[in-house]
Design a protein around this motif. Structure first.
Motif, PDB file in Angstrom:
ATOM      1  N   ASP A 192      -5.771  -1.297  -5.009  1.00 37.03           N
ATOM      2  CA  ASP A 192      -5.239  -1.922  -3.792  1.00 37.03           C
ATOM      3  C   ASP A 192      -6.245  -2.951  -3.280  1.00 37.03           C
ATOM      4  O   ASP A 192      -7.270  -2.588  -2.702  1.00 37.03           O
ATOM      5  CB  ASP A 192      -4.979  -0.844  -2.734  1.00 37.03           C
ATOM      6  CG  ASP A 192      -4.070  -1.344  -1.617  1.00 37.03           C
ATOM      7  OD1 ASP A 192      -3.782  -2.557  -1.581  1.00 37.03           O
ATOM      8  OD2 ASP A 192      -3.648  -0.520  -0.783  1.00 37.03           O
ATOM      9  N   GLU A 193      -5.972  -4.216  -3.513  1.00 35.79           N
ATOM     10  CA  GLU A 193      -6.871  -5.318  -3.136  1.00 35.79           C
ATOM     11  C   GLU A 193      -8.319  -5.023  -3.538  1.00 35.79           C
ATOM     12  O   GLU A 193      -9.217  -5.040  -2.691  1.00 35.79           O
ATOM     13  CB  GLU A 193      -6.778  -5.586  -1.636  1.00 35.79           C
ATOM     14  CG  GLU A 193      -5.367  -5.958  -1.184  1.00 35.79           C
ATOM     15  CD  GLU A 193      -5.322  -6.403   0.267  1.00 35.79           C
ATOM     16  OE1 GLU A 193      -6.154  -7.233   0.649  1.00 35.79           O
ATOM     17  OE2 GLU A 193      -4.455  -5.914   1.008  1.00 35.79           O
ATOM     18  N   THR A 230       0.835  -1.207   0.000  1.00 38.38           N
ATOM     19  CA  THR A 230       0.000   0.000   0.000  1.00 38.38           C
ATOM     20  C   THR A 230       0.868   1.255   0.000  1.00 38.38           C
ATOM     21  O   THR A 230       0.562   2.234  -0.691  1.00 38.38           O
ATOM     22  CB  THR A 230      -0.949  -0.019   1.223  1.00 38.38           C
ATOM     23  OG1 THR A 230      -1.839  -1.129   1.081  1.00 38.38           O
ATOM     24  CG2 THR A 230      -1.768   1.260   1.335  1.00 38.38           C
TER      25      THR A 230
HETATM   26 MG   LIG Z   1      -2.075  -2.793   2.150  1.00 36.97          MG
END
Ligand SMILES: [Mg+2]
Ligand SMILES: Nc1ncnc2c1ncn2[C@@H]1O[C@H](COP(=O)(O)OP(=O)(O)OP(=O)(O)O)[C@@H](O)[C@H]1O
Length: 222
Positions: A164-165, A46
């Motif tokens: 991000d995911e 991240t």
């Molecule tokens: Mg992360």
């Protein structure tokens, strides 16, 4: 390099002398490629996306995007650069709760200083939400909320999409819908960087980079 869109040189982020989530990364990414980033929790994924996404600045090193050294830009220039070049999709959707799907997408246009309702409607239709324009986030499923985020990320036609995911909170069916949209965007020429914990998703792109303790432990073509 002609087709290079992102170049990281000596990129380092440190929060204090013991926390170095990004540690001297040297990476270049090609225009139109899909790079997946994997690695254990806390490995710096991240942090890396936030640095490339102009949401955070490095402690050392440089980032070039589309030929601009973004590490030299001031805060206002960085915000403008992000709006024009980068779309962000998060695991937590970050939608404004009291605005409808359409208004959430239009707000991104507003910050880009061009508001065009029919364009926002088209963006939502593109992600299959033409029938959900007036729903607020609480009245949308998780998969639908994530699709609003994708529409919002795309509204300013960014060349780079950072995710991000993006399927982290979704069931298989909604995850597949979101991944198929990302595949289409890849086909349309967007450069994609996607963080995931799922090895199958990690292999969907062109390249897989694995991070451990802020360093690259593996870099392979898929
Ligand atoms: Mg992360
Ligand atoms: N603002 C901050 N201040 C201090 N340390 C931070 C800060 N943000 C992140 N960190 C630390 O930096 C490291 C990397 O965090 P990061 O969020 O990039 O990990 P990640 O790979 O995305 O993990 P996850 O898979 O759990 O999302 C972690 O050890 C985290 O605790």
């Amino acid at each position: 390099m002609v087709n290079e869109i992102i170049r990281l040189k000596g990129l380092t982020k440190l929060y204090d002398k013991d926390t170095r989530p990004i540690n001297n990364l040297n990476v270049s990414m090609m225009k139109g490629a899909w790079t997946s980033i994997m690695g254990p929790s806390g490995s710096g994924k991240t942090t890396l996306l936030n640095l490339i996404g102009c949401l955070d600045s490095p402690s050392e090193g440089t980032i070039h995007i589309n030929g601009t050294e973004i590490t030299k830009l001031n805060r206002n220039q960085l915000t403008k650069f992000r709006r024009e070049n980068i779309g962000l999709i998060f695991q937590q959707y970050h939608l404004v709760p009291y605005l409808t799907a359409l208004e959430n997408v239009m707000m991104a246009q507003y910050y880009h200083s061009v508001v065009d309702e029919s364009e926002a409607v088209d963006a939502l239709k593109r992600v299959g939400l033409g029938h959900r324009l007036t729903h607020v986030p609480a009245h949308l499923s998780g998969g639908e909320q994530q699709r609003v985020c994708i529409a919002r990320a795309l509204i300013n036609e960014p060349s780079i999409l950072l995710a991000d995911e993006p399927t982290g909170n979704l069931d298989q069916k909604n995850g597949d819908i979101v991944l198929n949209l990302i595949k289409e965007l890849r086909k349309d020429g967007h450069t994609i960087i996607l963080v995931t914990h799922n090895p199958t998703i990690g292999r969907l792109g062109d390249r897989l980079i694995k991070l451990i303790d802020g360093k690259i432990s593996e870099d392979s073509n898929c």
